[in-house]
Design an enzyme around this catalytic site. Structure first.
Site, mmCIF file in Angstrom:
data_model
loop_
_atom_site.group_PDB
_atom_site.id
_atom_site.type_symbol
_atom_site.label_atom_id
_atom_site.label_comp_id
_atom_site.label_asym_id
_atom_site.label_seq_id
_atom_site.Cartn_x
_atom_site.Cartn_y
_atom_site.Cartn_z
ATOM 1 N N GLU A 114 78.073 59.076 -22.981
ATOM 2 C CA GLU A 114 77.502 60.071 -23.890
ATOM 3 C C GLU A 114 78.453 60.949 -24.772
ATOM 4 O O GLU A 114 79.705 60.985 -24.217
ATOM 5 C CB GLU A 114 77.191 61.115 -22.679
ATOM 6 C CG GLU A 114 76.500 62.167 -22.862
ATOM 7 C CD GLU A 114 76.434 63.113 -21.661
ATOM 8 O OE1 GLU A 114 77.213 63.147 -20.879
ATOM 9 O OE2 GLU A 114 75.350 63.940 -21.705
ATOM 10 N N ASN B 87 70.852 65.945 -27.558
ATOM 11 C CA ASN B 87 72.353 65.115 -27.076
ATOM 12 C C ASN B 87 71.308 63.758 -26.915
ATOM 13 O O ASN B 87 70.436 63.438 -26.277
ATOM 14 C CB ASN B 87 72.087 65.439 -25.491
ATOM 15 C CG ASN B 87 73.456 64.630 -24.838
ATOM 16 O OD1 ASN B 87 73.792 63.597 -25.306
ATOM 17 N ND2 ASN B 87 74.164 65.313 -23.950
ATOM 18 N N LYS C 79 68.314 63.030 -25.010
ATOM 19 C CA LYS C 79 68.273 63.312 -23.372
ATOM 20 C C LYS C 79 67.394 64.357 -22.850
ATOM 21 O O LYS C 79 67.094 65.282 -23.458
ATOM 22 C CB LYS C 79 69.718 63.835 -23.129
ATOM 23 C CG LYS C 79 69.860 64.305 -21.517
ATOM 24 C CD LYS C 79 71.383 64.555 -21.840
ATOM 25 C CE LYS C 79 72.041 64.888 -20.149
ATOM 26 N NZ LYS C 79 73.409 65.433 -20.248
ATOM 27 N N GLU D 160 74.644 72.911 -21.842
ATOM 28 C CA GLU D 160 73.953 71.932 -22.504
ATOM 29 C C GLU D 160 72.587 72.629 -22.721
ATOM 30 O O GLU D 160 71.731 72.022 -23.810
ATOM 31 C CB GLU D 160 73.851 70.449 -21.473
ATOM 32 C CG GLU D 160 74.958 69.714 -21.606
ATOM 33 C CD GLU D 160 74.523 68.245 -21.218
ATOM 34 O OE1 GLU D 160 73.732 67.917 -21.757
ATOM 35 O OE2 GLU D 160 75.188 67.993 -20.020
ATOM 36 N N CYS E 125 73.612 60.545 -19.024
ATOM 37 C CA CYS E 125 73.988 61.255 -17.919
ATOM 38 C C CYS E 125 73.082 61.751 -16.876
ATOM 39 O O CYS E 125 72.769 61.159 -16.090
ATOM 40 C CB CYS E 125 75.012 62.264 -18.363
ATOM 41 S SG CYS E 125 76.015 62.918 -17.287
ATOM 42 N N ASN F 2 79.073 62.193 -18.839
ATOM 43 C CA ASN F 2 80.379 62.969 -18.690
ATOM 44 C C ASN F 2 80.331 63.960 -17.425
ATOM 45 O O ASN F 2 79.227 64.595 -17.729
ATOM 46 C CB ASN F 2 80.352 63.882 -19.895
ATOM 47 C CG ASN F 2 80.920 63.310 -21.209
ATOM 48 O OD1 ASN F 2 82.200 63.447 -21.609
ATOM 49 N ND2 ASN F 2 80.159 62.646 -21.989
#
Ligand code: CDT
Length: 320
Positions: free
Chosen positions: A47, A110, A127, A146, A172, A197
């Site tokens: 990622e 993302n 994501k 995020e 992730c 991550n």
């Protein structure tokens, strides 16, 4: 015809904030070269693989924030990776921060793409499950912003043709959500690629933090088994700008078994030969969805977001 494929999780050690895209891409090229030597046909990179994990910092300066995002890939820095992969005949999954302007509005996701050995981008994913917060949290050594820096993905969970099979992507935190795998399972997915991550202090509760590795394997193994699909999970890991992140990149079979796993917290290529037909017997027995699923009983899954009231008892259950 055999559908055995040699695949790799290209784990990365930490990326310093000062590391340029060109330096990072040189590391990716070294992993690609190793993969080529081992006959690998498809690589899953992590990622946000082109920069440090920037959501750990609060940034108010827009230009500083923008410096971590990519426009259309491949940009000039990533182009050598695309060219080398094409020359080697290797496909890959790459996670990155995506930024573009649409109808005058800045959009940030993302994101991840899958690139075929021909160099063509055959799949794109944004994501869906964004962890962390939109506002900085007091008393945290590292933020996880995020929800501030990305919008939730708007592409669903697409499955597409690659490697002579059906491939899907997650990023992730998505790997912890069974619905994410199931939506792809319902498209007969055969390989799910995902990069992560995962800071080892992410829960903020020590009894949970110490289980980070267990929960990583648990969620990916369950997703693989319950959907009879291969899963490749690739970490960016090690101590990055002071934040220690989980390694444990792994390749998981449709049986739920781990067939290969990283042993370091550095750049490391983890390889396995996977048979894309291995999920078939599971899909024809326990997980023959068409025969055994009962969607009418799962209505709450799409009607509710958070846990709420208990449903009223069903009439005729024999308890009224
Ligand atoms: N990158 C990412 O999604 N990490 C989360 C941990 C952060 S939770 C504040 C994960 O689920 O691994």
């Amino acid at each position: 015809m055999s559908r055995k494929r040699v695949v790799a999780a290209a784990q990365m050690g930490p990326i310093a904030r000062s590391e340029s895209r060109e330096q990072v891409v040189r590391r990716l090229l070294a992993l690609l070269a190793e993969a080529k030597g081992k006959g690998v046909e498809f690589i899953t990179f992590p990622e946000l693989a082109l920069t440090t994990f920037f959501p750990r910092w609060m940034m108010e300066d827009e230009a500083e924030l923008d410096s971590f995002y990519e426009g259309k890939l491949p940009g000039p820095a990533a182009a050598p990776l695309f060219e080398a992969a094409k020359a080697a005949g290797i496909g890959f999954y790459l996670g990155y921060a995506e930024r573009f302007v649409e109808a005058g509005r800045v959009r940030r996701f993302n994101a991840a793409i899958t690139v075929a050995p021909s160099g063509e981008i055959v799949g794109k994913y944004r994501k869906v499950h964004l962890p962390g917060h939109a506002e900085p949290q007091p008393d945290r050594a590292f933020q996880h912003l995020e929800k501030r820096y990305f919008e939730p993905g708007d592409l669903g969970f697409p499955v597409f043709e690659a490697l002579g099979g059906r491939v899907g992507m997650l990023i992730c935190n998505d790997r912890r959500w069974p619905e994410a795998y199931r939506v792809m399972g319902l498209q007969d997915v055969e390989l799910v690629c995902l990069g992560y991550n995962t800071p080892l202090d992410h829960a903020g509760h020590e009894p949970i933090n110490v289980l980070t590795g267990f929960h990583n394997a648990l969620s990916m193994q369950a997703g693989a088994y319950q959907n009879a699909s291969w899963v490749i999970g690739t970490a960016k890991c090690g101590r990055e700008e002071g934040s220690l992140m989980l390694a444990d990149s792994m390749i998981i079979a449709p049986s739920g078994e781990i067939v290969a796993k990283a042993t370091t917290m550095e750049d490391e290529l983890v390889t396995a030969t996977i048979d894309l037909d291995m999920g078939r017997p599971y899909k024809e027995t326990f997980f023959d969805f068409a025969r055994h699923r009962e969607p009418a009983s799962y209505r709450l899954l799409t009607e509710r977001k958070g846990a709420g009231d208990m449903l009223p008892p069903v009439r005729g259950a024999g308890i009224d």
